[in-house]
Design an enzyme around this catalytic site. Sequence first.
Site, mmCIF file in Angstrom:
data_model
loop_
_atom_site.group_PDB
_atom_site.id
_atom_site.type_symbol
_atom_site.label_atom_id
_atom_site.label_comp_id
_atom_site.label_asym_id
_atom_site.label_seq_id
_atom_site.Cartn_x
_atom_site.Cartn_y
_atom_site.Cartn_z
ATOM 1 N N ASP A 86 -10.831 -2.259 -28.782
ATOM 2 C CA ASP A 86 -11.150 -0.950 -29.636
ATOM 3 C C ASP A 86 -9.823 -0.147 -29.674
ATOM 4 O OD1 ASP A 86 -13.757 -1.957 -29.691
ATOM 5 O OD2 ASP A 86 -13.843 -1.639 -27.674
ATOM 6 N N HIS A 110 -18.288 -0.323 -24.937
ATOM 7 C CA HIS A 110 -17.747 -1.334 -25.976
ATOM 8 C C HIS A 110 -18.868 -1.624 -27.002
ATOM 9 C CE1 HIS A 110 -15.916 -4.487 -28.342
ATOM 10 N NE2 HIS A 110 -16.943 -5.363 -27.904
HETATM 11 P P1 NAX Z 1 -17.732 -18.545 -28.740
HETATM 12 O O1 NAX Z 1 -19.430 -18.816 -29.078
HETATM 13 O O2 NAX Z 1 -16.654 -19.317 -29.417
HETATM 14 O O3 NAX Z 1 -17.369 -19.220 -27.190
HETATM 15 C C1 NAX Z 1 -18.180 -18.756 -25.965
HETATM 16 C C2 NAX Z 1 -18.130 -20.108 -25.128
HETATM 17 O O4 NAX Z 1 -18.584 -19.524 -23.921
HETATM 18 C C3 NAX Z 1 -18.909 -21.342 -25.549
HETATM 19 O O5 NAX Z 1 -17.758 -22.432 -25.466
HETATM 20 C C4 NAX Z 1 -19.886 -21.361 -24.656
HETATM 21 O O6 NAX Z 1 -20.084 -22.840 -24.287
HETATM 22 C C5 NAX Z 1 -19.315 -20.836 -23.395
HETATM 23 N N1 NAX Z 1 -20.362 -20.420 -22.540
HETATM 24 C C6 NAX Z 1 -21.637 -19.878 -22.407
HETATM 25 N N2 NAX Z 1 -22.139 -19.809 -21.228
HETATM 26 C C7 NAX Z 1 -21.050 -19.966 -20.330
HETATM 27 C C8 NAX Z 1 -21.423 -20.012 -19.032
HETATM 28 N N3 NAX Z 1 -22.227 -19.715 -18.279
HETATM 29 N N4 NAX Z 1 -20.054 -20.492 -18.238
HETATM 30 C C9 NAX Z 1 -19.093 -20.803 -19.071
HETATM 31 N N5 NAX Z 1 -18.894 -20.749 -20.226
HETATM 32 C C10 NAX Z 1 -20.139 -20.621 -21.144
HETATM 33 O O7 NAX Z 1 -17.730 -17.020 -28.550
HETATM 34 P P2 NAX Z 1 -16.341 -16.111 -28.628
HETATM 35 O O8 NAX Z 1 -15.976 -15.666 -30.147
HETATM 36 O O9 NAX Z 1 -15.064 -16.984 -28.054
HETATM 37 O O10 NAX Z 1 -16.787 -14.909 -27.884
HETATM 38 C C11 NAX Z 1 -16.957 -14.804 -26.710
HETATM 39 C C12 NAX Z 1 -17.457 -13.489 -26.123
HETATM 40 O O11 NAX Z 1 -16.659 -12.530 -26.500
HETATM 41 C C13 NAX Z 1 -18.740 -13.041 -27.035
HETATM 42 O O12 NAX Z 1 -19.636 -12.580 -25.907
HETATM 43 C C14 NAX Z 1 -18.378 -11.801 -27.779
HETATM 44 O O13 NAX Z 1 -19.429 -11.410 -28.239
HETATM 45 C C15 NAX Z 1 -17.261 -11.236 -26.941
HETATM 46 N N6 NAX Z 1 -16.437 -10.418 -27.535
HETATM 47 C C16 NAX Z 1 -16.063 -9.086 -26.991
HETATM 48 C C17 NAX Z 1 -15.240 -8.296 -27.337
HETATM 49 C C18 NAX Z 1 -14.728 -7.252 -26.859
HETATM 50 O O14 NAX Z 1 -13.920 -6.566 -27.246
HETATM 51 N N7 NAX Z 1 -15.093 -6.776 -25.424
HETATM 52 C C19 NAX Z 1 -14.378 -8.646 -28.965
HETATM 53 C C20 NAX Z 1 -14.645 -10.057 -29.246
HETATM 54 C C21 NAX Z 1 -15.826 -10.810 -29.047
HETATM 55 O O15 NAX Z 1 -16.884 -10.418 -30.114
#
Ligand code: NAX
Length: 328
Positions: A159, A187
Amino acid sequence: TRTPVNVTVTGAAGQIGYALLCRIASGHLLGPDVPVKLRLLEITPALGAAQGTAMELDDCAFPLLRGIDITDDPNVAFDGANVALLVGARPRTKGMERGDLLEANGGIFKPQGRAINDHAADDIKVLVVGNPANTNALIAQAAAPDVPAERFTAMTRLDHNRAISQLAAKTGAAVSDIKRLTIWGNHSATQYPDIFHAEIAGKNAAELIGDEAWLADAFIPTVAKRGAAIIEARGASSAASAANAAIDHVHTWVNGTADGDWTSMGIPSDGSYGVPEGLISSFPVTTKDGAYEIVQGLDINEFSRPRIDASVQELAEERDAVRALGLI
Ligand code: NAX
């Protein structure tokens, strides 16, 4: 020859993980002279995909990369961890209520917090990226009573960087000329990007722009809704910019802010600026020698006060909800 730093990344097979791991292994997270060992945590069905990413990391032959372990066990993933990037989370799916979302994420961040408590290195630093990031950080922190609370942080650097980019575009300034920007609060769409203390090439940004309507109707909503705009345009959520912000967050935390500048981090409140103690909220912070401090003494004007309060109120509601669910 330095001892390698152990960096644990959860959600390593996801799209942010894919954009993040190469940059950690090439030295952007900690510095060009710091060797790293990677620990990748994934859920069991995604271990194969994590393996594929690890094969690519091998194929980069990064001189600083001293090993990669892949596991679905948090106790193994956080063993000896010095830095933990908690990226994997449960996304909100159609028809999901906020309570369901918080509960599903509690099932991820509570055991991970416990594993950090029991196995991480004494100097562990945690960044939570997975959403709802601030409250997931609170859940992990509550499960790690033996780790100093301030080691649990949530990412608002994306952000922060988005706001700098929007200000640069509006004024024609270089991004490197923009300093002292602040993201306050959660956030989420309630976050408040504050330019009243920001400087553009040494001049006060709000005075330079002199247009509160632009702030209220263009700047703030553009920054707050940028994630949705990226999804709309790309057909997928921010990944490279999110990974970049995670790198920036940890790099700044470890290596310090520049003189005269600050950054934004979601951190446990000490009560500053009327934010209830313990909420993990975004503040202006300076960093030095691996520690951060909230910038004190900023005058909060009538434009900013209700916006900060609204975002903090949302954080308090999320905290109350996870407390009612027994997650903290
Ligand atoms: P993806 O869905 O591409 O990847 C997430 C990965 O996490 C998957 O491979 C899944 O298998 C794995 N996972 C799920 N549960 C798990 C666990 N218990 N232990 C280990 N791995 C686990 O998502 P992606 O685009 O990489 O985003 C990841 C996270 O970042 C999401 O929650 C998203 O909302 C968040 N974000 C946060 C942002 C921020 O500014 N704070 C911005 C970007 C993003 O949207």
